[in-house]
Structures are given as C-alpha cells and as structure tokens.
Design a protein around this motif. Structure first.
Motif, mmCIF file in Angstrom:
data_model
loop_
_atom_site.group_PDB
_atom_site.id
_atom_site.type_symbol
_atom_site.label_atom_id
_atom_site.label_comp_id
_atom_site.label_asym_id
_atom_site.label_seq_id
_atom_site.Cartn_x
_atom_site.Cartn_y
_atom_site.Cartn_z
ATOM 1 N N ASN A 97 0.903 -1.105 -0.033
ATOM 2 C CA ASN A 97 -0.177 -0.030 0.019
ATOM 3 C C ASN A 97 0.885 1.236 0.046
ATOM 4 N N CYS A 98 1.925 1.341 -0.872
ATOM 5 C CA CYS A 98 2.866 2.274 -0.893
ATOM 6 C C CYS A 98 2.603 3.251 -2.253
ATOM 7 N N ILE A 99 2.965 4.231 -2.254
ATOM 8 C CA ILE A 99 2.892 5.252 -3.407
ATOM 9 C C ILE A 99 4.020 5.758 -3.757
ATOM 10 N N PHE A 100 4.602 5.584 -4.947
ATOM 11 C CA PHE A 100 5.658 6.019 -5.635
ATOM 12 C C PHE A 100 5.161 7.021 -6.736
ATOM 13 N N GLU A 101 5.682 8.350 -6.404
ATOM 14 C CA GLU A 101 5.354 9.278 -7.437
ATOM 15 C C GLU A 101 6.530 10.271 -7.864
ATOM 16 N N GLY A 102 6.458 10.337 -9.088
ATOM 17 C CA GLY A 102 7.605 11.116 -9.465
ATOM 18 C C GLY A 102 9.068 10.660 -9.186
ATOM 19 N N CYS A 103 9.162 9.324 -9.202
ATOM 20 C CA CYS A 103 10.427 8.588 -8.797
ATOM 21 C C CYS A 103 11.302 8.161 -10.071
ATOM 22 N N ASP A 104 12.492 8.336 -10.207
ATOM 23 C CA ASP A 104 13.114 7.695 -11.075
ATOM 24 C C ASP A 104 13.883 6.450 -10.624
ATOM 25 N N PHE A 105 13.654 5.318 -11.334
ATOM 26 C CA PHE A 105 14.150 3.813 -11.375
ATOM 27 C C PHE A 105 14.882 3.646 -12.420
ATOM 28 N N SER A 106 14.965 4.449 -13.604
ATOM 29 C CA SER A 106 15.606 3.983 -14.762
ATOM 30 C C SER A 106 16.992 3.588 -14.487
ATOM 31 N N ASP A 107 17.237 2.532 -15.297
ATOM 32 C CA ASP A 107 18.515 1.621 -15.153
ATOM 33 C C ASP A 107 18.886 1.297 -13.875
ATOM 34 N N GLY A 108 17.998 1.092 -12.980
ATOM 35 C CA GLY A 108 18.255 1.058 -11.706
ATOM 36 C C GLY A 108 17.784 -0.676 -11.377
ATOM 37 N N TYR A 109 17.786 -0.860 -10.014
ATOM 38 C CA TYR A 109 17.690 -2.380 -9.334
ATOM 39 C C TYR A 109 16.552 -2.237 -8.450
ATOM 40 N N LEU A 110 15.421 -3.098 -9.134
ATOM 41 C CA LEU A 110 14.227 -3.116 -8.337
ATOM 42 C C LEU A 110 14.145 -4.823 -8.183
ATOM 43 N N ASP A 111 15.147 -5.628 -8.461
ATOM 44 C CA ASP A 111 15.223 -7.024 -8.109
ATOM 45 C C ASP A 111 14.833 -7.449 -6.782
ATOM 46 N N ASN A 112 14.479 -8.615 -6.893
ATOM 47 C CA ASN A 112 13.869 -9.177 -5.531
ATOM 48 C C ASN A 112 13.137 -8.579 -4.472
ATOM 49 N N GLN A 113 12.200 -7.582 -5.093
ATOM 50 C CA GLN A 113 11.285 -6.907 -4.394
ATOM 51 C C GLN A 113 10.137 -7.512 -4.261
ATOM 52 N N ASN A 114 9.289 -6.881 -3.456
ATOM 53 C CA ASN A 114 7.881 -7.364 -3.220
ATOM 54 C C ASN A 114 6.935 -6.365 -3.034
ATOM 55 N N PHE A 115 6.211 -6.141 -4.083
ATOM 56 C CA PHE A 115 5.324 -4.816 -4.226
ATOM 57 C C PHE A 115 3.695 -5.511 -4.166
ATOM 58 N N MET A 116 3.111 -4.851 -3.258
ATOM 59 C CA MET A 116 1.623 -5.613 -3.110
ATOM 60 C C MET A 116 0.788 -4.280 -2.954
ATOM 61 N N GLU A 117 -0.236 -4.069 -3.694
ATOM 62 C CA GLU A 117 -1.372 -2.950 -3.641
ATOM 63 C C GLU A 117 -0.605 -1.554 -3.549
#
Length: 191
Positions: A28-48
C-alpha cells in the motif's frame, strides 16, 4: 536476513538510479515522480502499490513480485516482465509508455492496458485472455502464438496480428482494426 515490511509510505520525486530502493516488502505504498531508470528493483515485493509519473525504463525487475499494482503515466521502456516472480502477478497500466517491453510467455488474465504506447512490445506466447487494450498504440507489437481469446482491441490501433498464428476466438475488433488482421495478405481495402 529478513526484508523489512514497509507499509503506507509515500515516496515523492526520489532518484533511485544511483542508490537502490531498500530491499523489502512494500504494501500500500505510493511512488510518485520517482526515477528507477537503469536501476535495481530486483527481488522486491510490491503489493497493492501505485506508481505514478515514474520512470522505470530498463530497470532490473528480476524475481520482483507485483501484486495488485497500478502504473499510471509511467515511462517503462525495455522492461522484461517475464523475469518477474509470476506467482500472483497482477498489474494494470494507464497512460504508460511500454515501448520495447516484453511480456514473453506470461499469463495475464483480464489484463488492463489503457491509453498506452506499446511500440514493438513483445507478447510472444503470452496468455492474455479477456485483456483490454483501450486506446493503445500497438505499432510493431509482436503477437506470435499469443492467446487473445475474448480480448478487447476495439479501440487499439496500429497493430498487426496474424489470425493463423494467434488465438483470437471471440476477441473484439473494430471495423478499422480488421486491416491489422489482414496485413499479411497485402490486400487493398477501400471504404
């Protein structure tokens, strides 16, 4: 080491291109205007969670869980969603740029794509039963052995889909969209 459980947080205009987002379970988190380009979001868990106006282009999403996620107005060029954890995978896209993104061999039932740009997006061997492509630009999108049974492409445009290579049983198209189904026959269709 256990990942932290992070809930009900809002991340505004943060740059995760140089520094990684903390590995964790985000609910239940909000990510607004964030830059993840060419970054690492591996092995994360995002729910709702919601991603709004974010740039995720070419991010590493290997083994990442996306459950009940909404992407709105995001730039998501070159993502490989087949690398994600496919257990309980569930997301929707609204006004996103998904050019050169791959959904190879994924099962995405009732998938929602609304007002998305999807130039050369790869749907090879994907199961997209009951999917909706509402006002989506599918120029050069790859449909090869794709199951589009009962999918709605009435307002999609610029697509080329070979009915002999894909399952289109009960899929919906507009009269203008029929041209994209007959492209390989090199016909001249006049109004």
């Amino acid at each position: 080491m256990d990942k932290p459980f992070i809930t009900d947080q809002k991340y505004l205009s943060q740059d995760f291109t140089g520094s990684k987002l903390t590995k964790g379970d985000y609910e239940n988190c909000i990510f607004e205007g964030c830059d993840f380009s060419d970054g690492y979001l591996d092995n994360q868990n995002f729910m709702e969670c919601e991603f709004i106006d974010c740039n995720l282009s070419n991010a590493n999403i290997r083994h990442t869980t996306f459950k009940e996620i909404t992407f709105s107005h995001c730039k998501m060029i070159g993502l490989k969603f087949e690398d994600c954890n496919t257990f309980l995978i569930d997301f929707s896209f609204h006004d996103c740029n998904l050019d050169y993104t791959s959904f190879y061999s994924l099962t995405l039932l009732k998938q929602q794509f609304v007002s998305c740009k999807m130039i050369e997006t790869d749907f090879t061997e994907a199961v997209l039963k009951n999917a909706t492509f509402d006002d989506c630009d599918l120029q050069g999108a790859i449909f090869n052995r794709t199951n589009l049974e009962k999918s709605d492409l009435k307002t999609a445009f610029n697509f080329t889909i070979d009915p002999e290579e894909n399952n289109l049983k009960k899929a919906k198209f507009s009269k203008d969209g029929i041209i994209g189904l007959l492209k390989k026959y090199d016909l001249t269709i006049e109004p």
